[in-house]
Design a protein around this motif. Structure first.
Motif, PDB file in Angstrom:
ATOM      1  N   VAL A 154       0.865  -1.180   0.000  1.00 22.54           N
ATOM      2  CA  VAL A 154       0.000   0.000   0.000  1.00 22.54           C
ATOM      3  C   VAL A 154       0.897   1.225   0.000  1.00 22.54           C
ATOM      4  O   VAL A 154       1.905   1.263   0.706  1.00 22.54           O
ATOM      5  N   LEU A 155       0.552   2.230  -0.795  1.00 22.17           N
ATOM      6  CA  LEU A 155       1.358   3.443  -0.850  1.00 22.17           C
ATOM      7  C   LEU A 155       1.186   4.232   0.443  1.00 22.17           C
ATOM      8  O   LEU A 155       0.071   4.609   0.803  1.00 22.17           O
ATOM      9  N   THR A 156       2.288   4.463   1.142  1.00 21.39           N
ATOM     10  CA  THR A 156       2.247   5.320   2.323  1.00 21.39           C
ATOM     11  C   THR A 156       2.219   6.775   1.895  1.00 21.39           C
ATOM     12  O   THR A 156       1.536   7.604   2.495  1.00 21.39           O
ATOM     13  N   THR A 157       2.952   7.092   0.861  1.00 19.72           N
ATOM     14  CA  THR A 157       2.886   8.405   0.224  1.00 19.72           C
ATOM     15  C   THR A 157       3.505   8.272  -1.154  1.00 19.72           C
ATOM     16  O   THR A 157       4.055   7.227  -1.513  1.00 19.72           O
ATOM     17  N   CYS A 158       3.416   9.333  -1.943  1.00 22.96           N
ATOM     18  CA  CYS A 158       4.073   9.366  -3.250  1.00 22.96           C
ATOM     19  C   CYS A 158       4.388  10.815  -3.576  1.00 22.96           C
ATOM     20  O   CYS A 158       3.786  11.734  -3.009  1.00 22.96           O
ATOM     21  N   ASN A 159       5.340  11.020  -4.471  1.00 22.02           N
ATOM     22  CA  ASN A 159       5.710  12.394  -4.796  1.00 22.02           C
ATOM     23  C   ASN A 159       4.660  13.011  -5.718  1.00 22.02           C
ATOM     24  O   ASN A 159       3.737  12.340  -6.198  1.00 22.02           O
ATOM     25  N   TYR A 160       4.811  14.295  -5.982  1.00 24.94           N
ATOM     26  CA  TYR A 160       3.776  15.007  -6.733  1.00 24.94           C
ATOM     27  C   TYR A 160       3.764  14.630  -8.212  1.00 24.94           C
ATOM     28  O   TYR A 160       2.748  14.809  -8.884  1.00 24.94           O
ATOM     29  N   HIS A 161       4.859  14.097  -8.738  1.00 22.29           N
ATOM     30  CA  HIS A 161       4.846  13.583 -10.110  1.00 22.29           C
ATOM     31  C   HIS A 161       3.891  12.396 -10.217  1.00 22.29           C
ATOM     32  O   HIS A 161       3.140  12.274 -11.192  1.00 22.29           O
ATOM     33  N   ALA A 162       3.917  11.521  -9.212  1.00 22.78           N
ATOM     34  CA  ALA A 162       3.032  10.352  -9.229  1.00 22.78           C
ATOM     35  C   ALA A 162       1.578  10.752  -8.991  1.00 22.78           C
ATOM     36  O   ALA A 162       0.658  10.117  -9.517  1.00 22.78           O
ATOM     37  N   ARG A 163       1.362  11.799  -8.222  1.00 26.16           N
ATOM     38  CA  ARG A 163      -0.012  12.220  -7.927  1.00 26.16           C
ATOM     39  C   ARG A 163      -0.726  12.743  -9.169  1.00 26.16           C
ATOM     40  O   ARG A 163      -1.955  12.718  -9.240  1.00 26.16           O
ATOM     41  N   LYS A 164       0.037  13.220 -10.141  1.00 28.02           N
ATOM     42  CA  LYS A 164      -0.585  13.691 -11.384  1.00 28.02           C
ATOM     43  C   LYS A 164      -1.260  12.552 -12.143  1.00 28.02           C
ATOM     44  O   LYS A 164      -2.147  12.788 -12.962  1.00 28.02           O
ATOM     45  N   PHE A 165      -0.838  11.314 -11.869  1.00 27.71           N
ATOM     46  CA  PHE A 165      -1.445  10.149 -12.512  1.00 27.71           C
ATOM     47  C   PHE A 165      -2.628   9.600 -11.706  1.00 27.71           C
ATOM     48  O   PHE A 165      -3.267   8.642 -12.135  1.00 27.71           O
ATOM     49  N   GLY A 166      -2.882  10.182 -10.532  1.00 27.87           N
ATOM     50  CA  GLY A 166      -3.967   9.700  -9.687  1.00 27.87           C
ATOM     51  C   GLY A 166      -3.497   8.860  -8.520  1.00 27.87           C
ATOM     52  O   GLY A 166      -4.313   8.386  -7.725  1.00 27.87           O
ATOM     53  N   CYS A 167      -2.184   8.648  -8.393  1.00 25.13           N
ATOM     54  CA  CYS A 167      -1.650   7.881  -7.262  1.00 25.13           C
ATOM     55  C   CYS A 167      -1.717   8.729  -5.996  1.00 25.13           C
ATOM     56  O   CYS A 167      -1.562   9.947  -6.044  1.00 25.13           O
ATOM     57  N   ALA A 172      -3.719   0.785  -3.129  1.00 26.02           N
ATOM     58  CA  ALA A 172      -3.039  -0.492  -3.323  1.00 26.02           C
ATOM     59  C   ALA A 172      -1.941  -0.331  -4.369  1.00 26.02           C
ATOM     60  O   ALA A 172      -2.119   0.349  -5.387  1.00 26.02           O
ATOM     61  N   GLY A 173      -0.805  -0.962  -4.119  1.00 24.61           N
ATOM     62  CA  GLY A 173       0.340  -0.802  -5.001  1.00 24.61           C
ATOM     63  C   GLY A 173       0.073  -1.239  -6.427  1.00 24.61           C
ATOM     64  O   GLY A 173       0.473  -0.560  -7.383  1.00 24.61           O
ATOM     65  N   PHE A 174      -0.631  -2.369  -6.620  1.00 26.83           N
ATOM     66  CA  PHE A 174      -0.861  -2.856  -7.981  1.00 26.83           C
ATOM     67  C   PHE A 174      -1.825  -1.944  -8.735  1.00 26.83           C
ATOM     68  O   PHE A 174      -1.755  -1.829  -9.960  1.00 26.83           O
ATOM     69  N   VAL A 175      -2.731  -1.268  -7.999  1.00 25.84           N
ATOM     70  CA  VAL A 175      -3.622  -0.305  -8.642  1.00 25.84           C
ATOM     71  C   VAL A 175      -2.819   0.909  -9.097  1.00 25.84           C
ATOM     72  O   VAL A 175      -3.003   1.423 -10.210  1.00 25.84           O
ATOM     73  N   ALA A 176      -1.905   1.373  -8.241  1.00 30.88           N
ATOM     74  CA  ALA A 176      -1.059   2.513  -8.599  1.00 30.88           C
ATOM     75  C   ALA A 176      -0.205   2.191  -9.824  1.00 30.88           C
ATOM     76  O   ALA A 176       0.026   3.056 -10.676  1.00 30.88           O
ATOM     77  N   ASP A 177       0.246   0.936  -9.941  1.00 33.51           N
ATOM     78  CA  ASP A 177       1.053   0.548 -11.097  1.00 33.51           C
ATOM     79  C   ASP A 177       0.252   0.622 -12.391  1.00 33.51           C
ATOM     80  O   ASP A 177       0.807   0.914 -13.460  1.00 33.51           O
ATOM     81  N   LYS A 178      -1.049   0.350 -12.308  1.00 34.35           N
ATOM     82  CA  LYS A 178      -1.880   0.433 -13.505  1.00 34.35           C
ATOM     83  C   LYS A 178      -2.171   1.883 -13.876  1.00 34.35           C
ATOM     84  O   LYS A 178      -2.341   2.210 -15.052  1.00 34.35           O
ATOM     85  N   LEU A 179      -2.239   2.748 -12.861  1.00 36.78           N
ATOM     86  CA  LEU A 179      -2.434   4.169 -13.140  1.00 36.78           C
ATOM     87  C   LEU A 179      -1.161   4.803 -13.681  1.00 36.78           C
ATOM     88  O   LEU A 179      -1.208   5.680 -14.550  1.00 36.78           O
ATOM     89  N   CYS A 180      -0.030   4.362 -13.151  1.00 38.18           N
ATOM     90  CA  CYS A 180       1.271   4.924 -13.545  1.00 38.18           C
ATOM     91  C   CYS A 180       2.227   3.756 -13.788  1.00 38.18           C
ATOM     92  O   CYS A 180       2.924   3.310 -12.866  1.00 38.18           O
ATOM     93  N   PRO A 181       2.277   3.209 -15.004  1.00 39.71           N
ATOM     94  CA  PRO A 181       3.056   1.991 -15.280  1.00 39.71           C
ATOM     95  C   PRO A 181       4.532   2.094 -14.902  1.00 39.71           C
ATOM     96  O   PRO A 181       5.148   1.090 -14.559  1.00 39.71           O
ATOM     97  N   GLY A 182       5.119   3.276 -14.948  1.00 42.40           N
ATOM     98  CA  GLY A 182       6.540   3.397 -14.628  1.00 42.40           C
ATOM     99  C   GLY A 182       6.814   3.753 -13.182  1.00 42.40           C
ATOM    100  O   GLY A 182       7.932   4.169 -12.846  1.00 42.40           O
ATOM    101  N   LEU A 183       5.830   3.582 -12.311  1.00 43.06           N
ATOM    102  CA  LEU A 183       5.976   3.989 -10.910  1.00 43.06           C
ATOM    103  C   LEU A 183       7.074   3.188 -10.209  1.00 43.06           C
ATOM    104  O   LEU A 183       7.123   1.961 -10.298  1.00 43.06           O
ATOM    105  N   ILE A 184       7.950   3.891  -9.510  1.00 40.99           N
ATOM    106  CA  ILE A 184       9.025   3.255  -8.739  1.00 40.99           C
ATOM    107  C   ILE A 184       8.567   3.129  -7.290  1.00 40.99           C
ATOM    108  O   ILE A 184       8.043   4.082  -6.711  1.00 40.99           O
ATOM    109  N   HIS A 185       8.778   1.950  -6.696  1.00 42.05           N
ATOM    110  CA  HIS A 185       8.385   1.712  -5.307  1.00 42.05           C
ATOM    111  C   HIS A 185       9.633   1.665  -4.427  1.00 42.05           C
ATOM    112  O   HIS A 185      10.579   0.929  -4.712  1.00 42.05           O
TER     113      HIS A 185
END
Length: 660
Positions: A154-167, A172-185
């Motif tokens: 589960v994402l505890t937080t994310c930077n503002y670049h990732a938030r532009k994709f809806g993260c 849930a981490g796998f949901v965030a990956d579908k919103l932002c395919p290149g997301l680094i964890h």
């Protein structure tokens, strides 16, 4: 015409039937529900939330988590339909001339609240921007220009670049990956974040030594005194504080400045990231600000309460006033008070260290893989009891009531409570009494399969030992004027500040969010790793969850303060004192001086003065009464009440004291 109970029952049943098979509109509410608890987080402007909800809906559809959320959404729809049926009945009563008393009481309460409005304080809510991500960027500067998140399941937080994709946090981490395919964890490193938080706190202490940590990355400050001492405005003080935090800690913070804590927290989210917002401290500005503010923006209004309010026509805080005559009947007294304070933009102005807030409970719970073996479940209960004993020992409390919480594999939650014969804090007692409740649940639910278990002590009793005097008795406060102290008003806390109903609603919203994150974590584990996690991985996850929230941050602060106080006592032990058994005034622990003081207290002259002071009071308190007219039989040898006629009063002589 007044409606009968049968009519209301019919409407309620119709609501149940309507919700039994979710319509398209209910799927819409479910999709909104699945967006998660942190929908109001900053950085979401411009994000297509409809697209995000579709991705989450399709990704989780068919899972037990989805089925449970669908069931909760259906039950909430039933509840809302019943609320609407009740409101329609209240509206009919009002149309016939009723509810005047409810309207009058609401207006009286609003007038009473207005009298408590404080506009002379400068309250600040400080919130670090994407704190965990900001700390990680200090160690890995290459992350600053790419979307990344902290946390895998589960994402505890994310930077503002990732938030532009809806993260966002709580996703849930796998949901965030579908919103932002290149997301680094990036994995969590709580020690690193705690160390950086202490650096930030060092700066905050300069502006308010008694600031209040709300969590690891946010705090409340009252900078009124600082503004007066340095002849600065609140806006200038906060700008200076933010600049110092960035210079010394290399992270940015956002802040809200307002007349109370509730408004300051709302304001801190307006100009994120790295900004601040000042709400003028005058009644007109505050009411105008609250009028168009969505209710969800207020701390303490979660998704469930938001939907209930929306259903009756309350979308913004300004809409509350028009519904004031219905709110008590629809939601109860506490919710009514909470909503009225929201409408008026009122809140607490007292700020104090988090560890000084009165504790209402101490508890421990653990999420684990689906477990149904009775032996394993009892071992888990024993482990939780051991953990709870540690927390109770650290906080120096024991509980008169023990609460057991379990969550089934189907995500249904059950709680049971028990009052032991005496307050408990030992692991053996916690386990034995908890086992009694657990065995009852086993009988009620055959084939019990759990994924969460917890124990919590409430109705706390302090185990802290007070100081002892020379004779080994508990030290009592020095006697003052002799006047009995009045019991504190139920509307005030221990320091005399007015209590607000916000606390319970804010705690409920926080627990709702924490529960959502745990469920999402389990869903993510099922999606990415269908194998059963090991006991070690579960224990590590427990430790992370235990510290990664506002409640746990308080635990760290309590431990830190206790350590500092212990070190201070070793370096500068407080002078020992003994209480005089006669006058109860503390004296230095010197035998000769202490004995001399006692001799002085027991001197003949002192006793004479006491007698002469008390004697006139005693005569007034016991006036001579005439003999009773009753001829009832009395015991032989006992004089009549009053000791004779009125003529004997002048012959009486005051008795001499024994020492006179």
């Amino acid at each position: 015409m007044p409606r009968h109970n049968e009519d209301l029952a019919g409407e309620a049943q119709a609501a149940v039937d309507q919700a039994a098979a979710p319509a398209a509109s209910q799927h819409h509410t479910l999709k909104y529900h699945l967006l998660g608890p942190s929908l109001t987080k900053s950085g979401q402007d411009g994000v297509d939330q409809k697209k995000v909800s579709e991705i989450i809906y399709n990704a989780s559809k068919g899972s037990r988590y989805f089925n449970n959320e669908e069931n909760k959404d259906r039950n909430l729809t039933v509840k809302i339909n019943r609320i609407l049926a009740k409101k329609r009945e209240l509206e009919r009563v009002e149309a016939q001339g009723g509810l005047k008393n409810d309207l009058r009481k609401a207006d009286e309460y609003i007038a009473e609240l207005e009298l408590s409005r404080e506009l002379d304080q400068v309250l600040v809510h400080m919130d670090c921007d994407a704190f965990y991500a900001a700390v990680e960027e200090l160690d890995q500067p290459e992350l600053r220009d790419v979307p990344f998140a902290v946390g895998k399941g589960v994402l505890t937080t994310c930077n503002y670049h990732a938030r532009k994709f809806g993260c966002r946090s709580g996703m849930a981490g796998f949901v965030a990956d579908k919103l932002c395919p290149g997301l680094i964890h990036i994995p969590l490193n709580f020690d690193k974040y705690t160390a950086k938080a202490k650096e930030v706190r060092t700066v905050l202490e300069r502006y308010d030594p008694r600031f209040e940590s709300a969590s690891l990355d946010e705090a409340y400050l009252n900078v009124t005194a600082y503004c007066e001492e340095h002849d600065m405005s609140g806006e200038d003080v906060v700008s200076q504080m933010r600049a110092e935090v960035f210079e010394e800690c290399k992270i940015t913070i956002s802040a809200g400045i307002a007349a109370n804590a509730k408004l300051a927290k709302i304001c801190s989210n307006i100009n994120k990231p790295n900004g601040q917002f000042l709400l003028p401290s005058d009644r007109a500005s505050i009411l105008a600000f609250m009028r168009d503010l969505p209710t969800r923006k207020v701390n303490g209004v979660g998704r469930v309460f938001e939907r209930e309010l929306d259903a009756i026509g309350v979308k913004t805080c300004g809409d509350i006033y028009a519904q004031r005559q219905y709110l008590r009947g629809l939601f109860g007294e506490k919710a009514f008070e909470f909503l009225m304070s929201i409408h008026l933009g009122l809140g607490r102005t007292n700020v104090q260290p988090a560890e000084e807030h009165e504790r209402k409970s101490v508890g421990t719970e653990s999420t684990f893989h689906d477990m149904e073996d009775p032996t394993e479940l009892r071992e888990k209960l024993r482990w939780i009891a051991d953990e709870l004993e540690k927390d109770l020992e650290r906080t120096q409390f024991k509980g008169r009531t023990l609460v057991l919480k379990v969550k089934l594999h189907s995500y249904e939650v059950f709680t049971r409570q028990f009052q032991p014969p005496k307050a408990v804090h030992k692991a053996d007692d916690l386990y034995n009494f908890g086992l009694q409740m657990f065995e009852k649940i086993e009988k009620e639910i055959p084939g019990l399969k759990l994924r969460l278990m917890g124990l919590r002590c409430t109705h706390l009793v302090s185990m802290k030992k007070g100081e002892r005097d020379f004779f080994g008795r508990s030290r009592q406060p020095s006697r003052g004027s002799g006047e009995p102290s009045e019991a504190p008003s139920p509307e005030l806390d221990s320091e005399g500040w007015q209590k607000w109903p916000d606390e319970e609603f804010e705690a409920a919203a926080r627990l709702e969010q924490q529960d959502e994150m745990e469920e999402l974590e389990r869903l993510s584990q099922q999606d990415q790793n269908p194998t059963i996690p090991s006991e070690d991985s579960e224990r590590k996850a427990f430790e992370v969850r235990k510290h990664d929230n506002g409640f746990a941050w308080r635990l760290l602060l309590e431990e830190e303060r206790a350590k500092e106080e212990a070190e201070a006592r070793l370096k500068n032990p407080p002078p020992q004192q003994w209480d005089c058994p006669v006058c109860a005034v503390a004296q230095n622990a010197d035998e000769r001086a202490f004995n001399s003081h006692i001799d002085a207290c027991l001197s003949r002259q002192t006793i004479k003065e006491i007698v002469h002071t008390v004697e006139p009071v005693a005569q007034v308190a016991n006036p001579v009464m005439p003999p009773p007219l009753s001829t009832a039989r009395r015991k032989r040898g006992r004089p009549p009440s009053g000791g004779g006629g009125a003529g004997e009063v002048g012959d009486k002589r005051a008795r001499k004291a024994f020492f006179a």
